[in-house]
Write a protein that holds these residues in place. Structure first.
Motif, PDB file in Angstrom:
ATOM      1  N   MET A 153       0.948  -1.194   0.180  1.00  0.00           N
ATOM      2  CA  MET A 153       0.088   0.049  -0.099  1.00  0.00           C
ATOM      3  C   MET A 153       0.752   1.262  -0.066  1.00  0.00           C
ATOM      4  SD  MET A 153      -3.212   1.288   2.429  1.00  0.00           S
ATOM      5  CE  MET A 153      -2.240   1.049   3.973  1.00  0.00           C
ATOM      6  N   THR A 154       0.599   2.105  -1.047  1.00  0.00           N
ATOM      7  CA  THR A 154       1.114   3.564  -0.681  1.00  0.00           C
ATOM      8  C   THR A 154      -0.202   4.525  -0.128  1.00  0.00           C
ATOM      9  OG1 THR A 154       2.227   3.324  -2.932  1.00  0.00           O
ATOM     10  CG2 THR A 154       1.925   5.483  -2.093  1.00  0.00           C
ATOM     11  N   LEU A 155       0.456   5.076   1.024  1.00  0.00           N
ATOM     12  CA  LEU A 155      -0.371   5.752   1.795  1.00  0.00           C
ATOM     13  C   LEU A 155       0.179   7.438   1.876  1.00  0.00           C
ATOM     14  CD1 LEU A 155      -2.643   5.989   4.071  1.00  0.00           C
ATOM     15  CD2 LEU A 155      -0.698   5.357   5.863  1.00  0.00           C
ATOM     16  N   ALA A 156      -0.573   8.054   1.466  1.00  0.00           N
ATOM     17  CA  ALA A 156      -0.273   9.630   1.507  1.00  0.00           C
ATOM     18  C   ALA A 156      -1.017  10.411   2.800  1.00  0.00           C
ATOM     19  CB  ALA A 156      -0.917  10.376   0.121  1.00  0.00           C
ATOM     20  N   GLY A 157      -0.101  10.583   3.717  1.00  0.00           N
ATOM     21  CA  GLY A 157      -0.497  11.567   4.661  1.00  0.00           C
ATOM     22  C   GLY A 157       0.156  10.733   5.993  1.00  0.00           C
ATOM     23  N   ALA A 158       0.153  11.460   7.099  1.00  0.00           N
ATOM     24  CA  ALA A 158       0.550  11.012   8.455  1.00  0.00           C
ATOM     25  C   ALA A 158       0.078  11.747   9.604  1.00  0.00           C
ATOM     26  CB  ALA A 158       2.068  11.327   8.590  1.00  0.00           C
ATOM     27  N   LEU A 191       9.275   5.710   4.980  1.00  0.00           N
ATOM     28  CA  LEU A 191       8.753   7.019   4.527  1.00  0.00           C
ATOM     29  C   LEU A 191       9.552   7.858   3.713  1.00  0.00           C
ATOM     30  CD1 LEU A 191       7.166   9.578   5.888  1.00  0.00           C
ATOM     31  CD2 LEU A 191       8.827   9.780   7.677  1.00  0.00           C
ATOM     32  N   THR A 192       8.795   8.588   2.943  1.00  0.00           N
ATOM     33  CA  THR A 192       9.555   9.180   1.598  1.00  0.00           C
ATOM     34  C   THR A 192       8.925  10.983   1.689  1.00  0.00           C
ATOM     35  OG1 THR A 192       9.868   7.249   0.583  1.00  0.00           O
ATOM     36  CG2 THR A 192      10.058   9.366  -0.600  1.00  0.00           C
ATOM     37  N   ASP A 193       9.428  11.660   1.341  1.00  0.00           N
ATOM     38  CA  ASP A 193       9.189  13.068   1.255  1.00  0.00           C
ATOM     39  C   ASP A 193       8.077  13.101  -0.063  1.00  0.00           C
ATOM     40  OD1 ASP A 193       8.579  15.962   0.786  1.00  0.00           O
ATOM     41  OD2 ASP A 193      10.532  16.337   1.788  1.00  0.00           O
ATOM     42  N   LEU A 241       4.775  15.191   3.065  1.00  0.00           N
ATOM     43  CA  LEU A 241       5.516  16.553   3.131  1.00  0.00           C
ATOM     44  C   LEU A 241       6.327  16.694   4.582  1.00  0.00           C
ATOM     45  CD1 LEU A 241       3.106  19.145   1.729  1.00  0.00           C
ATOM     46  CD2 LEU A 241       4.947  18.096   0.236  1.00  0.00           C
ATOM     47  N   HIS A 242       7.486  17.244   4.310  1.00  0.00           N
ATOM     48  CA  HIS A 242       8.406  17.437   5.337  1.00  0.00           C
ATOM     49  C   HIS A 242       7.970  18.633   6.185  1.00  0.00           C
ATOM     50  CE1 HIS A 242      11.897  16.758   7.841  1.00  0.00           C
ATOM     51  NE2 HIS A 242      12.632  16.054   6.830  1.00  0.00           N
ATOM     52  N   ASP A 243       6.678  18.414   6.636  1.00  0.00           N
ATOM     53  CA  ASP A 243       5.896  19.687   7.522  1.00  0.00           C
ATOM     54  C   ASP A 243       5.660  19.332   8.983  1.00  0.00           C
ATOM     55  OD1 ASP A 243       4.114  17.719   7.513  1.00  0.00           O
ATOM     56  OD2 ASP A 243       2.601  18.629   5.910  1.00  0.00           O
ATOM     57  N   ASP A 244       4.559  19.767   9.486  1.00  0.00           N
ATOM     58  CA  ASP A 244       4.527  19.424  11.057  1.00  0.00           C
ATOM     59  C   ASP A 244       4.106  18.185  11.257  1.00  0.00           C
ATOM     60  OD1 ASP A 244       2.071  19.812   9.702  1.00  0.00           O
ATOM     61  OD2 ASP A 244       1.447  20.924  11.479  1.00  0.00           O
ATOM     62  N   LYS A 245       3.659  17.342  10.374  1.00  0.00           N
ATOM     63  CA  LYS A 245       3.443  15.861  10.496  1.00  0.00           C
ATOM     64  C   LYS A 245       4.497  14.963  10.322  1.00  0.00           C
ATOM     65  CE  LYS A 245      -1.084  16.367  10.885  1.00  0.00           C
ATOM     66  NZ  LYS A 245      -1.326  17.864  10.741  1.00  0.00           N
ATOM     67  N   TRP A 246       5.654  15.251   9.892  1.00  0.00           N
ATOM     68  CA  TRP A 246       6.775  14.462   9.666  1.00  0.00           C
ATOM     69  C   TRP A 246       7.437  13.772  10.896  1.00  0.00           C
ATOM     70  CZ3 TRP A 246       8.637  13.142   5.153  1.00  0.00           C
ATOM     71  CH2 TRP A 246       9.895  12.397   4.941  1.00  0.00           C
ATOM     72  N   ALA A 247       7.294  14.646  11.971  1.00  0.00           N
ATOM     73  CA  ALA A 247       7.645  13.596  13.195  1.00  0.00           C
ATOM     74  C   ALA A 247       6.809  12.534  13.541  1.00  0.00           C
ATOM     75  CB  ALA A 247       7.629  14.859  14.388  1.00  0.00           C
ATOM     76  N   GLN A 248       5.445  12.835  13.183  1.00  0.00           N
ATOM     77  CA  GLN A 248       4.519  11.668  13.731  1.00  0.00           C
ATOM     78  C   GLN A 248       4.856  10.436  12.561  1.00  0.00           C
ATOM     79  OE1 GLN A 248       1.835  11.539  15.738  1.00  0.00           O
ATOM     80  NE2 GLN A 248       2.076   9.748  15.165  1.00  0.00           N
TER      81      GLN A 248
END
Length: 308
Positions: free
Chosen positions: A140-145, A194-196, A169-176
């Motif tokens: 599965m490819t999953l977009a989002g975190a 995990l990939t940008d 995206l390397h945003d505020d959800k990246w750590a999650q």
């Protein structure tokens, strides 16, 4: 004159009455929610003496609201944003999935002991199963975190997904997202990466190699209803599943792109929404929600509003 509804065992008198169990939904804002429509119609259909009400509660009032579940001997409550993580500190126990997600959307009160569950991921898996699809053994490819993507990843891994490729995206959800990868690796046999999302070549290649593509971002719903993370139909193959967690609008831009590609299994998030509610319903009542009946009610309401 007492209220009367007809359940599976005949007329039920005295509803609502002195024996009615109260279930809540604690979030802010929340008046737009379809959950009361789902649950109250399901209670009535099965002749169950429960009622489901919305309470606009944010983090500032959450502790007292959770105390009220015990004080009022409520059967439990759903929890939505911004309370899904904050509520954990006020509960007594957590399910395995809630521990892994670090989030709760359902509270069950067993004689003053409050247990937190997350049913969002269960909703995703069950929605696929109802359409004859499965995550077991699949890539599965999953977009989002975020709030939808995390339980989808966790539950899919727990249910035997072979590999999950998370793009964000390397945003505020990246750590999650990084935490999700670590948690899944430590608790399941599922391979996870995990990939940008900016790496579009990797994103395209991953989708082409996947059995399932799931977009669990907010792209596709207002005010982004004219957008999709995938604009080119050639990225998809017809035998895969394309799943958009957005359910308003019912047909998203992503779904239109997938349909143009001839993808056979294209779904919006309405099934996931109903099935996550059904999982909560079962935890509270021990009964199966009549999901086909509830889906028809929601479809009829949408048709009446001209939104379907």
């Amino acid at each position: 004159m007492a209220n009367e509804i007809t359940g599976v065992n005949g007329p039920i008198t005295g509803w609502l009455d002195g024996h009615t169990y109260l279930i809540g939904l604690m979030a802010y804002p929340i008046r737009h929610s379809m959950s009361p429509t789902m649950h109250n119609n399901a209670f009535a259909k099965l002749g169950l003496n429960y009622t489901y009400l919305c309470f606009e509660v944010g983090n500032d009032k959450l502790e007292k609201a959770v105390d009220a579940i015990r004080t009022l001997d409520m059967r439990g409550s759903n929890v939505s944003m911004p309370n899904k993580k904050e509520v954990i500190k006020y509960l007594d126990k957590l399910s395995k999935a809630s521990e892994m997600c670090d989030a709760v959307n359902t509270i069950v009160n067993d004689h003053g002991v409050l247990t937190g569950y997350t049913t969002d991921g269960i909703g995703f898996v069950r929605a696929l199963k109802k359409e004859g699809q499965t995550v077991k053994g699949k890539i599965m490819t999953l977009a989002g975190a975020g709030g939808a993507a995390t339980p989808i990843a966790v539950q899919s891994a727990l249910d035997g997904c072979k590999e999950i490729r998370i793009f964000n995206l390397h945003d505020d959800k990246w750590a999650q997202a990084e935490k999700n990868v670590k948690t899944i690796e430590e608790n399941t046999d599922c391979k996870v990466t995990l990939t940008d999302l900016k790496d579009q070549d990797a994103f395209k290649k991953s989708i082409a190699e996947s059995d399932i593509y799931c977009d669990a971002t907010g792209v596709g719903m207002k005010p982004l209803e004219d957008m999709s993370l995938v604009e080119d139909p050639s990225w998809f193959h017809k035998d895969m599943v394309v799943f958009d967690t957005v359910y308003a609008p019912r047909t998203t831009k992503l779904m239109k792109v997938a349909q143009k590609a001839g993808v056979e299994h294209v779904f919006n998030g309405i099934g996931m929404m109903i099935e996550q509610g059904a999982a909560s319903f079962k935890l509270w009542t021990g009964e199966e929600m009549p999901t086909d009946y509830i889906k028809q009610i929601i479809d009829d309401e949408d048709a009446a509003k001209g939104t379907k």
